[in-house]
Enzyme design. Structure first.
Site, PDB file in Angstrom:
ATOM      1  N   MET A   1      17.460  -8.315 -41.941  1.00  0.00           N
ATOM      2  CA  MET A   1      18.151  -9.290 -41.103  1.00  0.00           C
ATOM      3  C   MET A   1      18.612  -8.619 -39.818  1.00  0.00           C
ATOM      4  SD  MET A   1      20.532 -11.015 -44.069  1.00  0.00           S
ATOM      5  CE  MET A   1      20.953  -9.418 -44.779  1.00  0.00           C
TER       6      MET A   1
ATOM      7  N   GLY B   1      23.698  -7.511 -38.988  1.00  0.00           N
ATOM      8  CA  GLY B   1      22.490  -6.721 -39.165  1.00  0.00           C
ATOM      9  C   GLY B   1      22.450  -5.950 -40.465  1.00  0.00           C
ATOM     10  N   SER B   2      21.449  -6.203 -41.313  1.00  0.00           N
ATOM     11  CA  SER B   2      21.461  -5.593 -42.636  1.00  0.00           C
ATOM     12  C   SER B   2      20.158  -5.902 -43.366  1.00  0.00           C
ATOM     13  CB  SER B   2      22.658  -6.104 -43.431  1.00  0.00           C
ATOM     14  OG  SER B   2      22.794  -7.507 -43.265  1.00  0.00           O
ATOM     15  N   ARG B   3      20.181  -5.743 -44.694  1.00  0.00           N
ATOM     16  CA  ARG B   3      18.957  -5.926 -45.478  1.00  0.00           C
ATOM     17  C   ARG B   3      19.293  -6.336 -46.911  1.00  0.00           C
ATOM     18  NH1 ARG B   3      15.058  -0.720 -46.304  1.00  0.00           N
ATOM     19  NH2 ARG B   3      14.527  -1.059 -48.495  1.00  0.00           N
TER      20      ARG B   3
END
EC number: 4.1.1.65
Length: 232
Positions: A102, A189-191
């Site tokens: 993301m 912002g990440s995953r």
């Protein structure tokens, strides 16, 4: 219908976790306007972006126990067979891992990929390297869920990234989640990694865009025609 109801029904819903940030951006924008008016308008643009970041629209989730639904909006960054993080307690046998990255323009509300019962929630402190990198699965700060599903236990891991510094998880152990149900959020912002046992076949490829609560990322066996159900 009141004006407030009209606006609420017209605009994309914003998750309550974003209210504080939107208010801060807005107040700072007004303050900057006293210094130099163009700064105020730049601030308003950033406020609009903040509201967009925390958007939380309704999704049409395919309902089928054989389907695995994307837990996040973003881009599929990895489809691989790897050993799951040890804190999940899923053993040392390799599992299918599907990762969705993301960026700061994606919505960041996380949703359950399958229906099941939360058997474990495991937080692990760590680094904040680029979440797109494969090593982020093992090195970064993360929060993992183990779901007991019709097809056995699966893992869902929220991973912090370069900008993300706060992982939120609202569910609890022993709670029941439905496919597409909201369970958490990661800021800026990440995953998300999904770990699946033997029998799961990927239905996405690296680089493909995924939509949380809608995109089928994997399935077990031959899934029947899905029933579509609107989620709140």
């Amino acid at each position: 219908m009141s004006l407030i109801d009209t606006v609420r029904n017209t605009l994309v819903p914003v998750h309550r976790e974003g209210y504080r940030f939107i208010a801060i951006f807005f107040v700072v924008s007004l303050a900057l306007g006293f210094l130099w008016e163009p700064l105020m308008w730049i601030g308003f643009l950033l406020t609009a972006w903040c509201a967009y970041f925390f958007r939380d629209p309704e999704r049409m989730t395919p309902i089928d126990d054989d389907l695995v639904i994307s837990p996040a909006d973003g881009t599929v960054s990895s489809v691989a067979t790897v050993t799951p993080p040890e804190e999940l307690g899923l053993g040392s046998e390799p599992m299918l891992r599907i990762s969705v990255f993301m960026n700061v323009f994606n919505g960041h509300v996380n949703r359950a990929p399958m229906s099941g019962t939360v058997r474990r929630i495991a937080y692990r402190a760590g680094k904040f390297v680029n979440a797109e990198l494969d090593k982020a699965s093992q090195e970064n700060e993360r929060n993992g869920l183990v779901l007991e599903t019709k097809h056995g236990q699966i893992g869902v891991v929220q991973i912090a990234g370069l900008v993300a510094r706060r992982i939120l998880c609202w569910t609890r152990e022993s709670a029941s989640l439905e496919a597409g149900e909201r369970f958490g959020l990661i800021r800026f912002g990440s995953r998300l990694d999904v770990f699946l046992p033997a029998g799961a076949e990927p239905r996405v490829t690296v680089g493909q865009t995924a939509t949380a609560g809608e995109t089928v990322i994997a399935e077990f066996g031959s899934a029947k025609g899905p029933v579509i159900s609107r989620r709140a």
